[in-house]
Design a protein around this motif. Structure first.
Motif, PDB file in Angstrom:
ATOM      1  N   LEU A 142       0.824  -1.204   0.000  1.00 50.06           N
ATOM      2  CA  LEU A 142       0.000   0.000   0.000  1.00 50.06           C
ATOM      3  C   LEU A 142       0.860   1.256   0.000  1.00 50.06           C
ATOM      4  O   LEU A 142       0.512   2.264  -0.630  1.00 50.06           O
ATOM      5  CB  LEU A 142      -0.933  -0.016   1.211  1.00 50.06           C
ATOM      6  N   TYR A 143       1.991   1.208   0.689  1.00 49.90           N
ATOM      7  CA  TYR A 143       2.904   2.358   0.684  1.00 49.90           C
ATOM      8  C   TYR A 143       3.378   2.649  -0.736  1.00 49.90           C
ATOM      9  O   TYR A 143       3.427   3.816  -1.160  1.00 49.90           O
ATOM     10  CB  TYR A 143       4.094   2.064   1.604  1.00 49.90           C
ATOM     11  N   GLN A 144       3.695   1.609  -1.468  1.00 44.70           N
ATOM     12  CA  GLN A 144       4.149   1.785  -2.853  1.00 44.70           C
ATOM     13  C   GLN A 144       3.038   2.402  -3.708  1.00 44.70           C
ATOM     14  O   GLN A 144       3.293   3.275  -4.548  1.00 44.70           O
ATOM     15  CB  GLN A 144       4.584   0.438  -3.429  1.00 44.70           C
ATOM     16  N   GLN A 145       1.795   1.945  -3.482  1.00 44.55           N
ATOM     17  CA  GLN A 145       0.666   2.498  -4.235  1.00 44.55           C
ATOM     18  C   GLN A 145       0.488   3.992  -3.941  1.00 44.55           C
ATOM     19  O   GLN A 145       0.296   4.804  -4.857  1.00 44.55           O
ATOM     20  CB  GLN A 145      -0.630   1.760  -3.854  1.00 44.55           C
ATOM     21  N   ILE A 146       0.551   4.358  -2.671  1.00 46.58           N
ATOM     22  CA  ILE A 146       0.360   5.756  -2.278  1.00 46.58           C
ATOM     23  C   ILE A 146       1.475   6.625  -2.859  1.00 46.58           C
ATOM     24  O   ILE A 146       1.220   7.732  -3.364  1.00 46.58           O
ATOM     25  CB  ILE A 146       0.314   5.895  -0.744  1.00 46.58           C
ATOM     26  N   TYR A 148       3.166   6.111  -5.543  1.00 43.95           N
ATOM     27  CA  TYR A 148       2.959   6.212  -6.993  1.00 43.95           C
ATOM     28  C   TYR A 148       1.871   7.240  -7.301  1.00 43.95           C
ATOM     29  O   TYR A 148       2.046   8.115  -8.168  1.00 43.95           O
ATOM     30  CB  TYR A 148       2.568   4.843  -7.553  1.00 43.95           C
ATOM     31  N   ILE A 149       0.744   7.157  -6.578  1.00 43.28           N
ATOM     32  CA  ILE A 149      -0.357   8.088  -6.818  1.00 43.28           C
ATOM     33  C   ILE A 149       0.073   9.517  -6.484  1.00 43.28           C
ATOM     34  O   ILE A 149      -0.269  10.469  -7.202  1.00 43.28           O
ATOM     35  CB  ILE A 149      -1.602   7.681  -6.003  1.00 43.28           C
ATOM     36  N   THR A 150       0.837   9.678  -5.409  1.00 41.99           N
ATOM     37  CA  THR A 150       1.326  11.010  -5.036  1.00 41.99           C
ATOM     38  C   THR A 150       2.173  11.611  -6.144  1.00 41.99           C
ATOM     39  O   THR A 150       2.062  12.804  -6.455  1.00 41.99           O
ATOM     40  CB  THR A 150       2.135  10.933  -3.730  1.00 41.99           C
ATOM     41  N   SER A 151       3.023  10.793  -6.756  1.00 39.39           N
ATOM     42  CA  SER A 151       3.871  11.302  -7.842  1.00 39.39           C
ATOM     43  C   SER A 151       3.025  11.739  -9.039  1.00 39.39           C
ATOM     44  O   SER A 151       3.330  12.735  -9.697  1.00 39.39           O
ATOM     45  CB  SER A 151       4.893  10.238  -8.272  1.00 39.39           C
ATOM     46  N   LEU A 152       1.933  11.008  -9.310  1.00 35.25           N
ATOM     47  CA  LEU A 152       1.037  11.409 -10.403  1.00 35.25           C
ATOM     48  C   LEU A 152       0.341  12.730 -10.087  1.00 35.25           C
ATOM     49  O   LEU A 152       0.210  13.603 -10.953  1.00 35.25           O
ATOM     50  CB  LEU A 152      -0.014  10.321 -10.646  1.00 35.25           C
ATOM     51  N   LEU A 153      -0.099  12.883  -8.850  1.00 34.27           N
ATOM     52  CA  LEU A 153      -0.809  14.100  -8.461  1.00 34.27           C
ATOM     53  C   LEU A 153       0.086  15.330  -8.589  1.00 34.27           C
ATOM     54  O   LEU A 153      -0.369  16.408  -8.984  1.00 34.27           O
ATOM     55  CB  LEU A 153      -1.328  13.977  -7.020  1.00 34.27           C
ATOM     56  N   LYS A 154       1.349  15.169  -8.268  1.00 36.39           N
ATOM     57  CA  LYS A 154       2.277  16.303  -8.357  1.00 36.39           C
ATOM     58  C   LYS A 154       2.460  16.762  -9.798  1.00 36.39           C
ATOM     59  O   LYS A 154       2.799  17.917 -10.050  1.00 36.39           O
ATOM     60  CB  LYS A 154       3.624  15.924  -7.750  1.00 36.39           C
TER      61      LYS A 154
END
Length: 519
Positions: A142-146, A148-154
């Motif tokens: 789940l940490y890896q998923q979060i 990854y999503i954070t990098s997309l949001l930025k």
């Protein structure tokens, strides 16, 4: 006029759909929980069980009364109980403390994920059976998923782009049939600005939902709960025993409980939507509820505690990223306005009169405040530029402003609703920004915006959002969410906060110029 503030969320709606009736119904004193977990109420001194949910009996085959007035320590390993004691003693805030507990009663051992809520008069303990972690919901996974999503949001270049990333990624990691980002307008109606869904789910993209769908007391609870989960709408609520909390002699306040039972009307609302399971997470920034991440599923769905915790973290990250995008947009507009304002200021001080500085030259007031027309009424003269009401209509408007003692800055994007005579020229002046120069003498700078006809698409008829029973006490939600179109008339584009801000600065500059001209 420049094309700013055309986001549908900014369309002014003249009717208030934020129901006082819905907003007055207490949601926190229901004394019922959803059955996918257990609830214990402990006294603060000895951590004895003083109240418990009825389903404790089903799990451990013991009457609930057998647990009452028993110390929690009787059911936990000594190390776990000491850990709870220590953390409660050292906990100064009302934050929810998570634990993994091994609970043994009647020769049966159950592994729980627990949330402990220290309150002023008692302690709430929510318990949910803890499924073993899989590769999909392990911490590292789940940490890896979060991350990854954070990098997309930025990388998103706008609020809407970030919202679309959010719904697509949450749908991917949770398998909900539909995920939406739902933004509140200034009147607490919500509009779906991003959506990811299965093909057989209803399309709500761009639809607006009346404020009564998420009434005030429900909105307030999002500041105390990181998410609202309903694994299935067809559950049987579970009561607390005894019904009255012995420590307070009142119903136990379940505001902070994730397990808190859901209002019957909301379950009916889900049924009308043909939704069996739902989850919503708040988007909060600047201490205000900006919107919701809303998840729907056609069949029952109970996410693991690990996945829910990840979504709780993700909603905080999404909130921060959306706040950054909104502030970036505001800063871009502020920079644009400051550049125009600086040029206008130079003109004002280089011309014999402020009127010439505002209305002539390479820059003028139309550009600064996104106006279609402007009238400067000063020193016995009325000078206009662009599309404005006629001179007599301007005189009557100024009389109305003076009569209502609008002495500094008056702003509206729905002038006909506030000043009936303006309906005669609504096409050119549905929006008004009035800067008072010398209101006692009727001297003003008036900026006009034209009427902009805009169509709102509602998810169902908002005028039928609540259907009262003949007794006047109970009610039902609407049973149709078919698109209902409404045309908004006699309104202009709204005024941005940054535009109002620069208008205040302009007023000060004009008054200073007048003083220099006269003295």
């Amino acid at each position: 006029m420049r094309n700013l503030n055309t986001n549908p969320i900014n369309i002014a709606i003249d009717k208030n759909y934020d129901s006082d009736f819905c907003g007055s119904i207490p949601l926190n004193l229901v004394n019922l929980i959803q059955p996918h977990g257990l609830l214990l109420v402990l006294d603060k001194a000895e951590l004895q069980i003083v109240q418990a949910s009825e389903n404790l009996k089903e799990l451990f085959s013991l009457p609930v009364d057998d647990f009452l007035e028993q110390p929690l320590s009787a059911y936990l390993p000594a190390s776990q109980f000491s850990d709870i004691q220590e953390k409660i003693i050292r906990q100064n805030s009302q934050d929810k403390i998570p634990f993994s507990l091994t609970f043994t009663a009647n020769a049966k051992t159950v592994f729980f994920t627990a949330l402990v809520h220290p309150k002023d008069e008692y302690i709430l303990v929510e318990l949910e059976e803890n499924a073993p972690a899989t590769s999909d919901n392990s911490f590292i996974g789940l940490y890896q998923q979060i991350k990854y999503i954070t990098s997309l949001l930025k990388q998103a270049d706008s609020t809407v782009a970030a919202a679309h990333i959010t719904v697509n990624e949450i749908k991917r990691i949770t398998n909900f049939d539909k995920v939406m980002v739902y933004q509140f307008d200034p009147q607490w109606n919500g509009i779906v600005i991003a959506q990811a869904k299965e093909d057989d789910m209803d399309d709500y993209m761009g639809l607006r939902f009346p404020a009564s769908d998420v009434p005030k007391q429900a909105r307030d609870l999002y500041f105390r709960n990181p998410y609202r989960l309903i694994p299935t709408r067809s559950y049987q609520p579970v009561g607390l025993i005894p019904v009255i909390n012995p420590l307070t002699m009142r119903f136990t306040d379940l505001s902070d409980c994730n397990l808190r039972s859901v209002a019957t009307v909301h379950l009916e609302y889900l049924r009308n939507m043909q939704i069996m399971a739902s989850m919503s997470l708040p988007i909060i920034f600047d201490d205000k509820l900006w919107g919701l991440i809303s998840c729907h599923h056609k069949t029952p769905l109970n996410l693991s505690y690990e996945l829910r915790s990840s979504l709780e973290l993700l909603s905080g990250i999404v909130s921060a990223q959306l706040a950054a995008k909104e502030k970036e947009n505001a800063m871009t507009l502020r920079v644009q306005l400051q550049e125009i304002y600086a040029n206008l200021l130079e003109q004002i001080y280089n011309q014999p009169s402020f009127t010439e500085g505002l209305l002539t030259g390479e820059t003028n007031l139309l550009a600064l405040l996104n106006l279609a027309g402007v009238a400067v009424v000063y020193d016995g003269a009325t000078i206009v530029l662009g599309q404005t009401p006629n001179e007599q209509e301007i005189k009557e408007l100024i009389y109305w402003l003076r009569r209502h003692e609008l002495n500094k800055l008056y702003v509206t994007n729905a002038l006909p609703a506030e000043y009936a005579r303006s309906q005669e020229y609504k096409e050119i002046a549905s929006g008004l920004l009035a800067i008072a120069i010398n209101p006692e003498q009727g001297e003003y700078i008036l900026g006009f915006r034209p009427e902009v006809l805009q169509t709102i698409e509602w998810g169902g008829n908002p005028n039928q959002a609540i259907q009262m029973e003949p007794d006047g006490k109970s009610y039902h939600p609407r049973n149709s969410f078919a698109t209902y179109q409404e045309t908004v008339k006699q309104t202009s584009l709204p005024w941005a906060f940054e535009e109002i801000e620069v208008a205040h600065a302009l007023r000060s500059a004009v008054l200073e110029k007048i003083i220099k001209e006269n003295y």
